[in-house]
Motif scaffolding. Sequence first.
Motif, PDB file in Angstrom:
ATOM      1  N   ILE A 107     -46.952  -7.058   3.077  1.00 59.92           N
ATOM      2  CA  ILE A 107     -45.864  -7.094   2.100  1.00 59.92           C
ATOM      3  C   ILE A 107     -44.836  -8.151   2.480  1.00 59.92           C
ATOM      4  O   ILE A 107     -44.318  -8.876   1.618  1.00 59.92           O
ATOM      5  N   ILE A 108     -44.526  -8.252   3.775  1.00 59.26           N
ATOM      6  CA  ILE A 108     -43.596  -9.288   4.218  1.00 59.26           C
ATOM      7  C   ILE A 108     -44.123 -10.669   3.845  1.00 59.26           C
ATOM      8  O   ILE A 108     -43.387 -11.521   3.336  1.00 59.26           O
ATOM      9  N   GLY A 109     -45.424 -10.895   4.076  1.00 52.17           N
ATOM     10  CA  GLY A 109     -46.010 -12.181   3.710  1.00 52.17           C
ATOM     11  C   GLY A 109     -45.905 -12.462   2.220  1.00 52.17           C
ATOM     12  O   GLY A 109     -45.523 -13.563   1.799  1.00 52.17           O
ATOM     13  N   LEU A 110     -46.241 -11.475   1.401  1.00 55.60           N
ATOM     14  CA  LEU A 110     -46.163 -11.647  -0.052  1.00 55.60           C
ATOM     15  C   LEU A 110     -44.736 -11.936  -0.508  1.00 55.60           C
ATOM     16  O   LEU A 110     -44.497 -12.831  -1.333  1.00 55.60           O
ATOM     17  N   LEU A 111     -43.779 -11.188   0.022  1.00 56.28           N
ATOM     18  CA  LEU A 111     -42.388 -11.364  -0.401  1.00 56.28           C
ATOM     19  C   LEU A 111     -41.801 -12.680   0.088  1.00 56.28           C
ATOM     20  O   LEU A 111     -40.983 -13.293  -0.595  1.00 56.28           O
TER      21      LEU A 111
ATOM     22  N   LEU B 163     -43.319   7.060  -1.623  1.00 55.63           N
ATOM     23  CA  LEU B 163     -42.798   6.182  -2.672  1.00 55.63           C
ATOM     24  C   LEU B 163     -41.405   5.666  -2.321  1.00 55.63           C
ATOM     25  O   LEU B 163     -41.069   4.514  -2.606  1.00 55.63           O
ATOM     26  N   VAL B 164     -40.600   6.519  -1.707  1.00 52.28           N
ATOM     27  CA  VAL B 164     -39.264   6.092  -1.275  1.00 52.28           C
ATOM     28  C   VAL B 164     -39.376   4.955  -0.265  1.00 52.28           C
ATOM     29  O   VAL B 164     -38.688   3.934  -0.366  1.00 52.28           O
ATOM     30  N   GLN B 165     -40.258   5.127   0.723  1.00 51.33           N
ATOM     31  CA  GLN B 165     -40.453   4.076   1.718  1.00 51.33           C
ATOM     32  C   GLN B 165     -40.985   2.796   1.076  1.00 51.33           C
ATOM     33  O   GLN B 165     -40.586   1.690   1.444  1.00 51.33           O
ATOM     34  N   ALA B 166     -41.890   2.945   0.106  1.00 47.15           N
ATOM     35  CA  ALA B 166     -42.456   1.781  -0.575  1.00 47.15           C
ATOM     36  C   ALA B 166     -41.403   1.042  -1.389  1.00 47.15           C
ATOM     37  O   ALA B 166     -41.463  -0.175  -1.552  1.00 47.15           O
ATOM     38  N   ALA B 167     -40.418   1.780  -1.910  1.00 49.00           N
ATOM     39  CA  ALA B 167     -39.362   1.151  -2.693  1.00 49.00           C
ATOM     40  C   ALA B 167     -38.343   0.438  -1.810  1.00 49.00           C
ATOM     41  O   ALA B 167     -37.761  -0.580  -2.202  1.00 49.00           O
ATOM     42  N   ILE B 168     -38.133   0.951  -0.592  1.00 49.07           N
ATOM     43  CA  ILE B 168     -37.115   0.396   0.297  1.00 49.07           C
ATOM     44  C   ILE B 168     -37.643  -0.793   1.096  1.00 49.07           C
ATOM     45  O   ILE B 168     -36.915  -1.753   1.358  1.00 49.07           O
ATOM     46  N   LEU B 169     -38.925  -0.757   1.460  1.00 53.31           N
ATOM     47  CA  LEU B 169     -39.501  -1.795   2.302  1.00 53.31           C
ATOM     48  C   LEU B 169     -39.313  -3.215   1.762  1.00 53.31           C
ATOM     49  O   LEU B 169     -38.960  -4.123   2.534  1.00 53.31           O
TER      50      LEU B 169
ATOM     51  N   ASP C  15     -35.891  -4.996   2.757  1.00 53.40           N
ATOM     52  CA  ASP C  15     -35.773  -5.528   4.110  1.00 53.40           C
ATOM     53  C   ASP C  15     -36.612  -6.791   4.274  1.00 53.40           C
ATOM     54  O   ASP C  15     -36.194  -7.743   4.938  1.00 53.40           O
ATOM     55  N   SER C  16     -37.789  -6.818   3.663  1.00 54.69           N
ATOM     56  CA  SER C  16     -38.641  -8.006   3.752  1.00 54.69           C
ATOM     57  C   SER C  16     -37.996  -9.200   3.053  1.00 54.69           C
ATOM     58  O   SER C  16     -38.074 -10.337   3.535  1.00 54.69           O
ATOM     59  N   ALA C  17     -37.356  -8.944   1.918  1.00 48.06           N
ATOM     60  CA  ALA C  17     -36.670 -10.022   1.203  1.00 48.06           C
ATOM     61  C   ALA C  17     -35.497 -10.563   2.014  1.00 48.06           C
ATOM     62  O   ALA C  17     -35.207 -11.763   1.989  1.00 48.06           O
ATOM     63  N   VAL C  18     -34.815  -9.689   2.745  1.00 51.65           N
ATOM     64  CA  VAL C  18     -33.725 -10.129   3.620  1.00 51.65           C
ATOM     65  C   VAL C  18     -34.254 -11.112   4.666  1.00 51.65           C
ATOM     66  O   VAL C  18     -33.642 -12.152   4.928  1.00 51.65           O
TER      67      VAL C  18
ATOM     68  N   CYS D 213     -34.215  -9.229  16.535  1.00 48.63           N
ATOM     69  CA  CYS D 213     -33.450 -10.231  15.782  1.00 48.63           C
ATOM     70  C   CYS D 213     -33.977 -11.636  16.059  1.00 48.63           C
ATOM     71  O   CYS D 213     -34.079 -12.469  15.146  1.00 48.63           O
ATOM     72  N   LYS D 214     -34.313 -11.915  17.325  1.00 50.96           N
ATOM     73  CA  LYS D 214     -34.810 -13.250  17.679  1.00 50.96           C
ATOM     74  C   LYS D 214     -36.194 -13.523  17.095  1.00 50.96           C
ATOM     75  O   LYS D 214     -36.529 -14.684  16.821  1.00 50.96           O
ATOM     76  N   LEU D 215     -36.993 -12.476  16.901  1.00 48.22           N
ATOM     77  CA  LEU D 215     -38.370 -12.663  16.451  1.00 48.22           C
ATOM     78  C   LEU D 215     -38.587 -12.300  14.981  1.00 48.22           C
ATOM     79  O   LEU D 215     -39.713 -12.366  14.498  1.00 48.22           O
ATOM     80  N   CYS D 216     -37.518 -11.940  14.284  1.00 50.51           N
ATOM     81  CA  CYS D 216     -37.694 -11.423  12.914  1.00 50.51           C
ATOM     82  C   CYS D 216     -38.171 -12.484  11.931  1.00 50.51           C
ATOM     83  O   CYS D 216     -38.723 -12.146  10.876  1.00 50.51           O
ATOM     84  N   LEU D 217     -37.992 -13.761  12.250  1.00 52.42           N
ATOM     85  CA  LEU D 217     -38.393 -14.823  11.315  1.00 52.42           C
ATOM     86  C   LEU D 217     -39.818 -15.309  11.574  1.00 52.42           C
ATOM     87  O   LEU D 217     -40.296 -16.197  10.870  1.00 52.42           O
ATOM     88  N   ALA D 218     -40.491 -14.742  12.566  1.00 53.73           N
ATOM     89  CA  ALA D 218     -41.845 -15.183  12.901  1.00 53.73           C
ATOM     90  C   ALA D 218     -42.824 -15.070  11.733  1.00 53.73           C
ATOM     91  O   ALA D 218     -43.602 -16.002  11.489  1.00 53.73           O
ATOM     92  N   PRO D 219     -42.826 -13.944  10.955  1.00 51.08           N
ATOM     93  CA  PRO D 219     -43.767 -13.871   9.830  1.00 51.08           C
ATOM     94  C   PRO D 219     -43.516 -14.953   8.784  1.00 51.08           C
ATOM     95  O   PRO D 219     -44.465 -15.504   8.225  1.00 51.08           O
TER      96      PRO D 219
END
Length: 227
Positions: A14-18, A200-206, A209-212, A116-122
């Motif tokens: 999901i992170i990759g897609l977003l 579904l709640v987790q799927a809506a929130i995830l 964070d990925s977009a951030v 925080c240092k590695l969050c931009l790796a994906p």
Amino acid sequence: GVTSVLSMMATSIIIGLLIVTVSRTILGRKASLGDVWQRTRPRVWALIGQTLLIELILAVITAVFAAIAVGIGWALLGSIIANGADEDSAGTIILAILAILAVIAVLGLAIFALMCKLCLAPAALVLENIGVMEGISRSWTLTRGYFWRIVGIRLLSFIIVFFASQIVSQGVSIVMQGLLYAAPDMTLAILVASTLLSSLVQAAILPFDSAVVALMYTDLRMRSEGL
């Protein structure tokens, strides 16, 4: 355990897609889900591998700190454990507890700082089409000079996600408890519905964070590299 592994793999994808979606949107381009998937699909296994590697790094650091805490505890409390406590042991026990709590606090700060240092790796891995280790190194480089900015954004993001998920989860829990009380014969169906709603709640929130993460990556490349 299976749920955690599947969730981690799904999060990576999901992170990759977003990241692709947000990067296209910033440039004013519209991309269909098929286009985004075509761009992300070749990097899926690399994303999963990178996530596993980062989790392994965090696990090793946690194990090291745990060993330090155990060592401190044994050094201070070993004789008390072996010989039993006496009237003079209270101070030593309090000191040991404070020392172990200090180690736990330092561990929490170290893990958060490393995340925080590695969050931009994906984002680097997908958008720059580089390898797993190169993506980790790229994240480390991009965050240099902007560490506290990243810390503030990530902290705010975690707080928003935490409170949003807690509010919704508590609401779902209250409703489900009421249904269990009103219809005890439907316990299994209600528990299944509760699990589904929580997922579904987790799927809506995830995606938030990925977009951030995607926006932080683009922002830092604009600031440091004139993207």
